[in-house]
Design an enzyme around this catalytic site. Structure first.
Site, mmCIF file in Angstrom:
data_model
loop_
_atom_site.group_PDB
_atom_site.id
_atom_site.type_symbol
_atom_site.label_atom_id
_atom_site.label_comp_id
_atom_site.label_asym_id
_atom_site.label_seq_id
_atom_site.Cartn_x
_atom_site.Cartn_y
_atom_site.Cartn_z
ATOM 1 C CB SER A 125 -13.748 -58.197 29.119
ATOM 2 O OG SER A 125 -13.770 -57.120 30.001
ATOM 3 C CE1 TYR A 150 -19.928 -58.410 28.795
ATOM 4 C CE2 TYR A 150 -18.356 -57.484 30.353
ATOM 5 C CZ TYR A 150 -18.708 -57.808 29.060
ATOM 6 O OH TYR A 150 -17.828 -57.561 28.026
ATOM 7 C CE LYS A 154 -17.303 -60.574 27.071
ATOM 8 N NZ LYS A 154 -17.598 -60.908 25.672
HETATM 9 P P1 NAD Z 1 -22.035 -54.227 20.826
HETATM 10 O O1 NAD Z 1 -23.235 -54.458 21.663
HETATM 11 O O2 NAD Z 1 -21.948 -52.949 20.075
HETATM 12 O O3 NAD Z 1 -21.825 -55.435 19.804
HETATM 13 C C1 NAD Z 1 -22.258 -56.738 20.078
HETATM 14 C C2 NAD Z 1 -23.051 -57.201 18.877
HETATM 15 O O4 NAD Z 1 -23.512 -58.524 19.093
HETATM 16 C C3 NAD Z 1 -24.294 -56.340 18.623
HETATM 17 O O5 NAD Z 1 -24.320 -55.968 17.260
HETATM 18 C C4 NAD Z 1 -25.463 -57.246 18.971
HETATM 19 O O6 NAD Z 1 -26.610 -56.961 18.212
HETATM 20 C C5 NAD Z 1 -24.852 -58.601 18.668
HETATM 21 N N1 NAD Z 1 -25.465 -59.730 19.393
HETATM 22 C C6 NAD Z 1 -25.644 -59.881 20.728
HETATM 23 N N2 NAD Z 1 -26.223 -61.071 20.984
HETATM 24 C C7 NAD Z 1 -26.423 -61.682 19.782
HETATM 25 C C8 NAD Z 1 -26.986 -62.910 19.379
HETATM 26 N N3 NAD Z 1 -27.500 -63.766 20.274
HETATM 27 N N4 NAD Z 1 -27.028 -63.215 18.072
HETATM 28 C C9 NAD Z 1 -26.538 -62.347 17.150
HETATM 29 N N5 NAD Z 1 -25.991 -61.163 17.467
HETATM 30 C C10 NAD Z 1 -25.941 -60.835 18.766
HETATM 31 O O7 NAD Z 1 -20.760 -54.392 21.781
HETATM 32 P P2 NAD Z 1 -19.234 -54.096 21.473
HETATM 33 O O8 NAD Z 1 -18.809 -52.985 22.360
HETATM 34 O O9 NAD Z 1 -18.999 -54.029 20.020
HETATM 35 O O10 NAD Z 1 -18.605 -55.415 22.082
HETATM 36 C C11 NAD Z 1 -18.304 -56.538 21.270
HETATM 37 C C12 NAD Z 1 -17.794 -57.651 22.177
HETATM 38 O O11 NAD Z 1 -16.668 -57.186 22.901
HETATM 39 C C13 NAD Z 1 -18.814 -58.106 23.228
HETATM 40 O O12 NAD Z 1 -18.704 -59.500 23.369
HETATM 41 C C14 NAD Z 1 -18.366 -57.411 24.482
HETATM 42 O O13 NAD Z 1 -18.713 -58.126 25.630
HETATM 43 C C15 NAD Z 1 -16.857 -57.410 24.292
HETATM 44 N N6 NAD Z 1 -16.185 -56.342 25.035
HETATM 45 C C16 NAD Z 1 -16.613 -55.054 24.891
HETATM 46 C C17 NAD Z 1 -15.991 -54.039 25.626
HETATM 47 C C18 NAD Z 1 -16.482 -52.624 25.527
HETATM 48 O O14 NAD Z 1 -16.221 -51.840 26.446
HETATM 49 N N7 NAD Z 1 -17.166 -52.221 24.469
HETATM 50 C C19 NAD Z 1 -14.933 -54.350 26.476
HETATM 51 C C20 NAD Z 1 -14.511 -55.678 26.585
HETATM 52 C C21 NAD Z 1 -15.159 -56.666 25.852
HETATM 53 C C1 WQD Z 2 -15.063 -46.003 33.272
HETATM 54 C C2 WQD Z 2 -14.843 -45.084 34.444
HETATM 55 C C3 WQD Z 2 -16.544 -45.207 36.146
HETATM 56 C C4 WQD Z 2 -19.839 -43.555 33.795
HETATM 57 C C5 WQD Z 2 -16.839 -51.523 31.754
HETATM 58 C C6 WQD Z 2 -16.987 -52.971 32.098
HETATM 59 C C7 WQD Z 2 -15.831 -53.748 31.567
HETATM 60 C C8 WQD Z 2 -15.617 -53.462 30.074
HETATM 61 C C9 WQD Z 2 -15.592 -52.003 29.758
HETATM 62 C C10 WQD Z 2 -16.745 -55.049 28.768
HETATM 63 C C11 WQD Z 2 -15.160 -45.732 35.790
HETATM 64 C C12 WQD Z 2 -16.512 -43.841 35.501
HETATM 65 C C13 WQD Z 2 -18.590 -44.017 34.191
HETATM 66 C C14 WQD Z 2 -20.336 -42.367 34.396
HETATM 67 C C15 WQD Z 2 -18.308 -42.183 35.679
HETATM 68 N N1 WQD Z 2 -16.693 -53.949 29.281
HETATM 69 N N2 WQD Z 2 -17.844 -43.343 35.103
HETATM 70 N N3 WQD Z 2 -19.549 -41.721 35.301
HETATM 71 O O1 WQD Z 2 -16.506 -49.802 34.325
HETATM 72 O O2 WQD Z 2 -14.147 -49.474 33.461
HETATM 73 O O3 WQD Z 2 -15.629 -51.043 32.353
HETATM 74 O O4 WQD Z 2 -16.726 -51.357 30.341
HETATM 75 O O5 WQD Z 2 -16.068 -56.021 28.977
HETATM 76 O O6 WQD Z 2 -16.104 -55.082 31.815
HETATM 77 O O7 WQD Z 2 -17.031 -53.102 33.512
HETATM 78 O O8 WQD Z 2 -16.076 -48.672 32.087
HETATM 79 O O9 WQD Z 2 -16.932 -46.706 30.928
HETATM 80 O O10 WQD Z 2 -18.389 -47.821 32.674
HETATM 81 O O11 WQD Z 2 -16.368 -46.575 33.401
HETATM 82 O O12 WQD Z 2 -17.644 -41.550 36.503
HETATM 83 O O13 WQD Z 2 -21.455 -41.918 34.111
HETATM 84 O O14 WQD Z 2 -15.754 -43.989 34.335
HETATM 85 O O15 WQD Z 2 -16.754 -45.102 37.519
HETATM 86 O O16 WQD Z 2 -14.224 -45.263 36.703
HETATM 87 P P1 WQD Z 2 -15.578 -49.736 33.202
HETATM 88 P P2 WQD Z 2 -17.035 -47.444 32.206
#
Ligand code: NAD
Ligand code: WQD
Length: 339
Positions: A125, A150, A154
């Protein structure tokens, strides 16, 4: 054809990646405990692609059960999506987050070593850049100080994977640092299905638009940005999924650890997101401006040059596409996969 194990593959990013891998001709196995997803997502992946996906309902931390998957299949590479991802929840329940996110990674690495599987792509991330680094972020910057557990998971998992690749010269690790994935598959059949009140902006906006939430609160309007609201590098989840296909192609030709930002390189503000969503979908999103949310950085966006140069990947979708596709998914599935 090569077989790719998607740990956590039923989730938001995993399900979209499964579609793109299947379309590219790979065999896909999904292992998920459905703690934040649904088997219905996998069924819809099969519907979209016309292909079948072998699934295992398993907690990835459970090394014994995980081994069975490695025993029963010839796995060429693993993509590790399995993790808990709510920043707020991680502050309240740090042990749950450290246990789940780090143990899933360790179990996968143990099984991979035992069964001589040498390729792993990890869902990292932009959060690992922390508070110190200036935008736009480049992959050669040092990992920074995170504002929540969180983010630290990472950082720690990146370190664990790098150390393991140093010790095992056969291992190839690709760390993909996602920026802010939004949008949904253009079929409207799969998308983001957060449980409870959404933490992230786009699902909140769509739930307000569909009438499930009364109003969006925009967190802070006094930042030093173009319009006072925070800016982020929003990336269409299908572009992100295609980045994984490129990473899979790359990983078989490579050893050691390589890091790629997956972002567009273009930041948009919260106000721009709301206005674009309203414009392209011809609707209104009830919103008010509130105070800042603790831990939010004013700006976060990628330098995405390396992924273009090395992987030949760049984003193709626009912010209009992201807002249109998010809305199609929400409108067609107001209650997500629970129909
Ligand atoms: P998500 O929650 O939709 O997907 C994660 C999946 O992992 C889910 O299906 C959940 O059931 C499964 N899971 C969690 N713990 C588990 C375990 N112990 N055993 C088996 N399955 C398990 O999230 P996503 O948005 O698809 O994110 C996927 C990955 O990308 C995550 O690692 C998340 O941290 C990372 N990521 C997401 C974002 C974002 O904004 N969505 C941003 C950066 C990084
Ligand atoms: C985006 C913008 C909020 C909700 C998070 C994690 C990051 C990554 C992605 C996994 C910000 C604003 C949000 C609301 C708002 N995840 N906001 N009202 O915080 O950039 O990133 O998700 O790795 O680690 O921190 O994403 O979608 O929460 O927020 O104004 O109800 O929207 O302040 O500026 P963020 P977000």
């Amino acid at each position: 054809m090569k077989t790719i194990l998607l740990a956590g593959g039923a989730g938001y990013i995993g399900s979209h990646t499964a579609v793109e891998l299947l379309n590219a001709g790979y065999d896909v196995i999904i292992a998920d405990n459905y703690s934040n997803s649904s088997p219905e997502a996998v069924r819809r992946v099969e519907e979209i692609t016309g292909k079948t996906v072998k699934t295992y309902e398993v907690d990835i931390k459970d090394t014994e059960k995980l081994e069975k998957i490695f025993q029963e299949n010839n796995i060429d590479a693993v993509i590790h999506f399995a993790g808990l991802k709510s920043v707020g929840e991680s502050i309240e329940k740090p042990v749950l987050y450290y246990r789940n996110n780090i143990d899933t990674t360790l179990s996968l690495l143990e099984c991979m070593e035992k069964f001589n599987v040498n390729n792993i792509i990890f869902s990292s991330s932009a959060t690992v850049y922390g508070e110190e680094n200036p935008v736009p972020y480049t992959e050669d910057m040092k990992r920074g100080t995170c504002t929540n557990p969180y983010g630290w998971t990472k950082v720690m998992m990146e370190q664990i994977l790098e150390d393991t690749a140093k010790a095992n010269k056969n291992l190839s690790v690709v760390l993909l640092r996602y920026f802010n994935p939004i949008g949904a598959h253009e079929s409207g059949k799969i998308g983001e299905d957060p449980k409870g009140i959404p933490n992230n902006l786009m699902p909140y906006v769509s739930q307000v638009a569909v009438g499930k939430r009364e109003k969006l609160t925009v967190f802070g309007r006094d930042y030093d940005t173009k319009d006072g609201t925070c800016t982020r590098d929003y990336i269409h989840v299908v572009d992100l999924a295609k980045g994984h296909v490129k990473a899979v192609e790359y990983i078989f030709e490579h050893k050691g650890t390589e890091i790629f930002n997956l972002g567009t390189g273009t930041p948009y503000s919260v106000t721009e997101i709301v206005e674009t969503f309203e414009k392209v979908n011809s609707l209104k999103v009830n919103h008010v401006y509130g105070g800042r949310r603790q831990g939010d950085l004013p700006e976060c966006f990628a330098n995405a040059d390396k992924a273009l140069k090395v992987l030949g990947w760049k984003t193709e979708k626009t912010l209009d596409d992201m807002c249109r596709d998010s809305w199609r998914w929400q409108k067609n599935n107001p209650d997500g996969y629970n129909k």
